[in-house]
Design a protein around this motif. Structure first.
Motif, PDB file in Angstrom:
ATOM      1  N   ARG A  78       2.600   5.316   4.848  1.00  0.00           N
ATOM      2  CA  ARG A  78       3.159   4.466   3.790  1.00  0.00           C
ATOM      3  C   ARG A  78       3.356   3.027   4.237  1.00  0.00           C
ATOM      4  O   ARG A  78       3.897   2.214   3.489  1.00  0.00           O
ATOM      5  CB  ARG A  78       4.480   5.046   3.313  1.00  0.00           C
ATOM      6  CG  ARG A  78       4.265   6.396   2.668  1.00  0.00           C
ATOM      7  CD  ARG A  78       5.490   6.950   2.052  1.00  0.00           C
ATOM      8  NE  ARG A  78       5.162   8.226   1.438  1.00  0.00           N
ATOM      9  CZ  ARG A  78       6.053   9.080   1.035  1.00  0.00           C
ATOM     10  NH1 ARG A  78       7.330   8.812   1.168  1.00  0.00           N
ATOM     11  NH2 ARG A  78       5.686  10.212   0.489  1.00  0.00           N
TER      12      ARG A  78
ATOM     13  N   LEU B  63       0.837  -1.203   0.000  1.00  0.00           N
ATOM     14  CA  LEU B  63       0.000   0.000   0.000  1.00  0.00           C
ATOM     15  C   LEU B  63       0.874   1.256   0.000  1.00  0.00           C
ATOM     16  O   LEU B  63       0.596   2.221  -0.703  1.00  0.00           O
ATOM     17  CB  LEU B  63      -0.931  -0.005   1.220  1.00  0.00           C
ATOM     18  CG  LEU B  63      -1.847   1.196   1.380  1.00  0.00           C
ATOM     19  CD1 LEU B  63      -2.846   1.259   0.229  1.00  0.00           C
ATOM     20  CD2 LEU B  63      -2.586   1.114   2.715  1.00  0.00           C
TER      21      LEU B  63
ATOM     22  N   THR C 136       3.653   1.685  -1.324  1.00  0.00           N
ATOM     23  CA  THR C 136       4.311   1.896  -2.617  1.00  0.00           C
ATOM     24  C   THR C 136       3.299   2.019  -3.753  1.00  0.00           C
ATOM     25  O   THR C 136       3.678   2.036  -4.925  1.00  0.00           O
ATOM     26  CB  THR C 136       5.286   0.745  -2.932  1.00  0.00           C
ATOM     27  OG1 THR C 136       4.565  -0.488  -2.935  1.00  0.00           O
ATOM     28  CG2 THR C 136       6.417   0.679  -1.930  1.00  0.00           C
ATOM     29  N   ASN C 137       2.026   2.075  -3.382  1.00  0.00           N
ATOM     30  CA  ASN C 137       0.933   2.172  -4.366  1.00  0.00           C
ATOM     31  C   ASN C 137       0.936   1.013  -5.358  1.00  0.00           C
ATOM     32  O   ASN C 137       0.689   1.211  -6.551  1.00  0.00           O
ATOM     33  CB  ASN C 137       0.982   3.513  -5.114  1.00  0.00           C
ATOM     34  CG  ASN C 137       0.692   4.678  -4.202  1.00  0.00           C
ATOM     35  OD1 ASN C 137      -0.178   4.589  -3.340  1.00  0.00           O
ATOM     36  ND2 ASN C 137       1.420   5.752  -4.367  1.00  0.00           N
TER      37      ASN C 137
END
Length: 92
Positions: free
Chosen positions: A83, A14, A16-17
């Motif tokens: 993050r 999540l 690091t998308n």
């Protein structure tokens, strides 16, 4: 895979998308480096240098303005938490 590890990987993905599968795939690609490098060796060296620099900066700021240092630490923790890079057990 145990639940704790699965949750940690999900948080990192999540952060690091990426989807969990894309994140794990990228880790496996790094682990299977065709040049035979260790997965984290070069990153660890850079991380060590960054930590040293940030320690010097934090020490200087702390001597000049302890409230500013405290605010910076809170902000940094918030970013790491968002993050998925801060273990909730260490966030005390």
């Amino acid at each position: 895979m145990d639940d704790t590890l699965y949750q940690r990987l999900q948080r990192r993905a999540l952060g690091t998308n990426l989807s969990l599968s894309d994140f794990v795939r990228s880790v496996l690609v790094q682990a299977a480096d065709t040049r035979g490098r260790y997965i984290y060796s070069s990153q660890d060296e850079l991380l060590g240098i960054v930590i040293q620099i940030l320690t010097l900066v934090a020490t200087s700021i702390g001597e000049q303005s302890p409230p500013l240092l405290e605010r910076g630490m809170r902000d940094a923790k918030a970013i790491l938490r968002e993050r998925g890079l801060l273990d909730p057990e260490q966030d005390r």
